[in-house]
Design a protein around this motif. Sequence first.
Motif, PDB file in Angstrom:
ATOM      1  N   VAL A 214       2.227   5.583   8.081  1.00  0.00           N
ATOM      2  CA  VAL A 214       0.890   5.583   7.487  1.00  0.00           C
ATOM      3  C   VAL A 214       0.930   5.041   6.062  1.00  0.00           C
ATOM      4  O   VAL A 214       0.058   4.258   5.651  1.00  0.00           O
ATOM      5  CB  VAL A 214       0.291   6.999   7.531  1.00  0.00           C
ATOM      6  N   THR A 215       1.935   5.425   5.312  1.00  0.00           N
ATOM      7  CA  THR A 215       2.068   4.918   3.940  1.00  0.00           C
ATOM      8  C   THR A 215       2.217   3.405   3.929  1.00  0.00           C
ATOM      9  O   THR A 215       1.615   2.711   3.099  1.00  0.00           O
ATOM     10  CB  THR A 215       3.279   5.572   3.249  1.00  0.00           C
ATOM     11  N   GLU A 216       2.990   2.886   4.862  1.00  0.00           N
ATOM     12  CA  GLU A 216       3.153   1.438   4.969  1.00  0.00           C
ATOM     13  C   GLU A 216       1.820   0.755   5.255  1.00  0.00           C
ATOM     14  O   GLU A 216       1.484  -0.271   4.652  1.00  0.00           O
ATOM     15  CB  GLU A 216       4.152   1.102   6.076  1.00  0.00           C
ATOM     16  N   ALA A 217       1.047   1.319   6.174  1.00  0.00           N
ATOM     17  CA  ALA A 217      -0.244   0.729   6.523  1.00  0.00           C
ATOM     18  C   ALA A 217      -1.251   0.843   5.386  1.00  0.00           C
ATOM     19  O   ALA A 217      -2.135  -0.008   5.221  1.00  0.00           O
ATOM     20  CB  ALA A 217      -0.798   1.402   7.777  1.00  0.00           C
ATOM     21  N   LEU A 218      -1.107   1.897   4.574  1.00  0.00           N
ATOM     22  CA  LEU A 218      -2.067   2.186   3.513  1.00  0.00           C
ATOM     23  C   LEU A 218      -1.801   1.395   2.232  1.00  0.00           C
ATOM     24  O   LEU A 218      -2.704   1.246   1.394  1.00  0.00           O
ATOM     25  CB  LEU A 218      -2.034   3.689   3.211  1.00  0.00           C
ATOM     26  N   THR A 219      -0.617   0.864   2.085  1.00  0.00           N
ATOM     27  CA  THR A 219      -0.211   0.210   0.834  1.00  0.00           C
ATOM     28  C   THR A 219      -1.197  -0.859   0.376  1.00  0.00           C
ATOM     29  O   THR A 219      -1.517  -0.976  -0.814  1.00  0.00           O
ATOM     30  CB  THR A 219       1.191  -0.410   0.991  1.00  0.00           C
ATOM     31  N   SER A 220      -1.722  -1.634   1.313  1.00  0.00           N
ATOM     32  CA  SER A 220      -2.614  -2.745   0.962  1.00  0.00           C
ATOM     33  C   SER A 220      -4.062  -2.317   0.782  1.00  0.00           C
ATOM     34  O   SER A 220      -4.925  -3.158   0.490  1.00  0.00           O
ATOM     35  CB  SER A 220      -2.532  -3.826   2.044  1.00  0.00           C
ATOM     36  N   GLN A 221      -4.357  -1.028   0.971  1.00  0.00           N
ATOM     37  CA  GLN A 221      -5.717  -0.496   0.831  1.00  0.00           C
ATOM     38  C   GLN A 221      -6.735  -1.330   1.636  1.00  0.00           C
ATOM     39  O   GLN A 221      -7.687  -1.895   1.093  1.00  0.00           O
ATOM     40  CB  GLN A 221      -6.123  -0.462  -0.639  1.00  0.00           C
ATOM     41  N   PRO A 222      -6.562  -1.378   2.948  1.00  0.00           N
ATOM     42  CA  PRO A 222      -7.480  -2.176   3.780  1.00  0.00           C
ATOM     43  C   PRO A 222      -8.878  -1.558   3.844  1.00  0.00           C
ATOM     44  O   PRO A 222      -9.049  -0.367   3.602  1.00  0.00           O
ATOM     45  CB  PRO A 222      -6.807  -2.138   5.152  1.00  0.00           C
ATOM     46  N   ASP A 223      -9.851  -2.385   4.216  1.00  0.00           N
ATOM     47  CA  ASP A 223     -11.221  -1.906   4.374  1.00  0.00           C
ATOM     48  C   ASP A 223     -11.363  -0.963   5.561  1.00  0.00           C
ATOM     49  O   ASP A 223     -12.262  -0.118   5.590  1.00  0.00           O
ATOM     50  CB  ASP A 223     -12.185  -3.087   4.582  1.00  0.00           C
ATOM     51  N   ALA A 224     -10.505  -1.128   6.582  1.00  0.00           N
ATOM     52  CA  ALA A 224     -10.621  -0.330   7.803  1.00  0.00           C
ATOM     53  C   ALA A 224      -9.256  -0.157   8.448  1.00  0.00           C
ATOM     54  O   ALA A 224      -8.296  -0.878   8.135  1.00  0.00           O
ATOM     55  CB  ALA A 224     -11.592  -0.999   8.778  1.00  0.00           C
ATOM     56  N   LEU A 225      -9.182   0.799   9.351  1.00  0.00           N
ATOM     57  CA  LEU A 225      -7.971   1.091  10.116  1.00  0.00           C
ATOM     58  C   LEU A 225      -8.270   0.933  11.592  1.00  0.00           C
ATOM     59  O   LEU A 225      -9.260   1.479  12.091  1.00  0.00           O
ATOM     60  CB  LEU A 225      -7.500   2.515   9.840  1.00  0.00           C
ATOM     61  N   TYR A 226      -7.427   0.179  12.306  1.00  0.00           N
ATOM     62  CA  TYR A 226      -7.538   0.074  13.764  1.00  0.00           C
ATOM     63  C   TYR A 226      -6.467   0.955  14.387  1.00  0.00           C
ATOM     64  O   TYR A 226      -5.291   0.884  14.021  1.00  0.00           O
ATOM     65  CB  TYR A 226      -7.355  -1.366  14.253  1.00  0.00           C
ATOM     66  N   LEU A 227      -6.861   1.764  15.383  1.00  0.00           N
ATOM     67  CA  LEU A 227      -5.947   2.708  16.024  1.00  0.00           C
ATOM     68  C   LEU A 227      -5.821   2.386  17.508  1.00  0.00           C
ATOM     69  O   LEU A 227      -6.738   2.617  18.295  1.00  0.00           O
ATOM     70  CB  LEU A 227      -6.456   4.137  15.847  1.00  0.00           C
TER      71      LEU A 227
END
Length: 418
Positions: A214-227
Amino acid sequence: MKKALVFAAVAAGMTTLSTGVQAQDCTTKIGAALPTSVDWGRPIAEVAQFAVDQVNEAGGAGGCSIEMVLRDTQVDPKVGVDAAKALVDLEGVKVLLGAVSSGVSMPILTSVTVPSGVMQMSCCSSSTAFTKLSEEGKTNGLWFRTFATTGVQSAMGAKVAADKGWKSVAILYKNDDWGQDMSRLIAADFAAAGVEVTANVAINDAQPSYRAEVTEALTSQPDALYLALYPTEGKSAVREWISLGGTQNMILANSLKSDEFRDSVGLQYLGNAFGTDTASPRVESADAFKAAYEAKFGSQPNGPGLANSYDAAMIALLAMEAAGKDASGADIAAAVTKVTDPNGTAITADIAGFKAAKTTLAEGGTVMYQGATGNVRFDANGDVSAPAVVWKFTDSGTEEVEYLSLTEVDAFIASLKK
């Protein structure tokens, strides 16, 4: 079928479920390898049994009454393969319903059903890897699925992001055949829709924590998350995401259309989460299934794969009727075209419809099955197309946000390829 029967199936590991009228002096078993130990899997098994019960009330299929022998896959490839082997080797089934997850269906197909000449009909496996396998001639015509490929869901996810004005997205995907396929398609479709994919991170089963991913995915501060996850790992990953300050803008694969996921995460954090799914067409046969389901189970068929499970079971049983008594798995698979013929006699998906099909097939005719997902058509690879829906969670389940017809789905997918 009462829910207690399914819970008993889980407790026992295997059970034979047959509640229909014994209209014949012989019995034919079909197998079902489905994830009954998870909350969203039990209804999928129940609705398959519902179809079996209706067919038995109509006089059975292929000259015999039908018994559905059910084994729990636990959404685990090894467990699923062992279940399928038991159904084929010990129970002697020529038709196998299942599995749900592509990561379970694929090893069953390659190591059990194809080598054994058993027809496999899945309600819910969507990976495009099955299409490729068929194109390579490795399914022997034994594979069918009533659920559209992952291409529909990935494209609709890109549409949601574009419509919401989200310019960047991070992806968390389940590290199996289905999730890897979704990851690849999502990245391509989002890029084609002008949405930047900032991270594409695999999630493995049964980890004590997903904080690193999750930290890796969050690093770039994206507008949205796809699950592209299932509820077990999905709820853990999203709780980590929220606790670390991740956006509540989310796009959910249909696998998360689950009360377990909603309740574990908390509806208050899912107000801006939008799911995608294939949908039944707006036709009379789909409405008839909804009414029949509600009369049988006392609720609307809102869970994932229910209409698809019904159609998978009913089409398999119609093919058994067309193939005749003592037919091989290959014979039954070959007969699928006789019961999904666009030029055949239209039949309804119920007891009366199955009786009408018996008459037509006995006279040498073909039938056009009109079911819970409409007039099902399989292509040369056993694939189907379908309309789509965007949905969101509510206090009591889910609600439809947008419906897209098959024409609209095809047009959007085509636009991504320009």
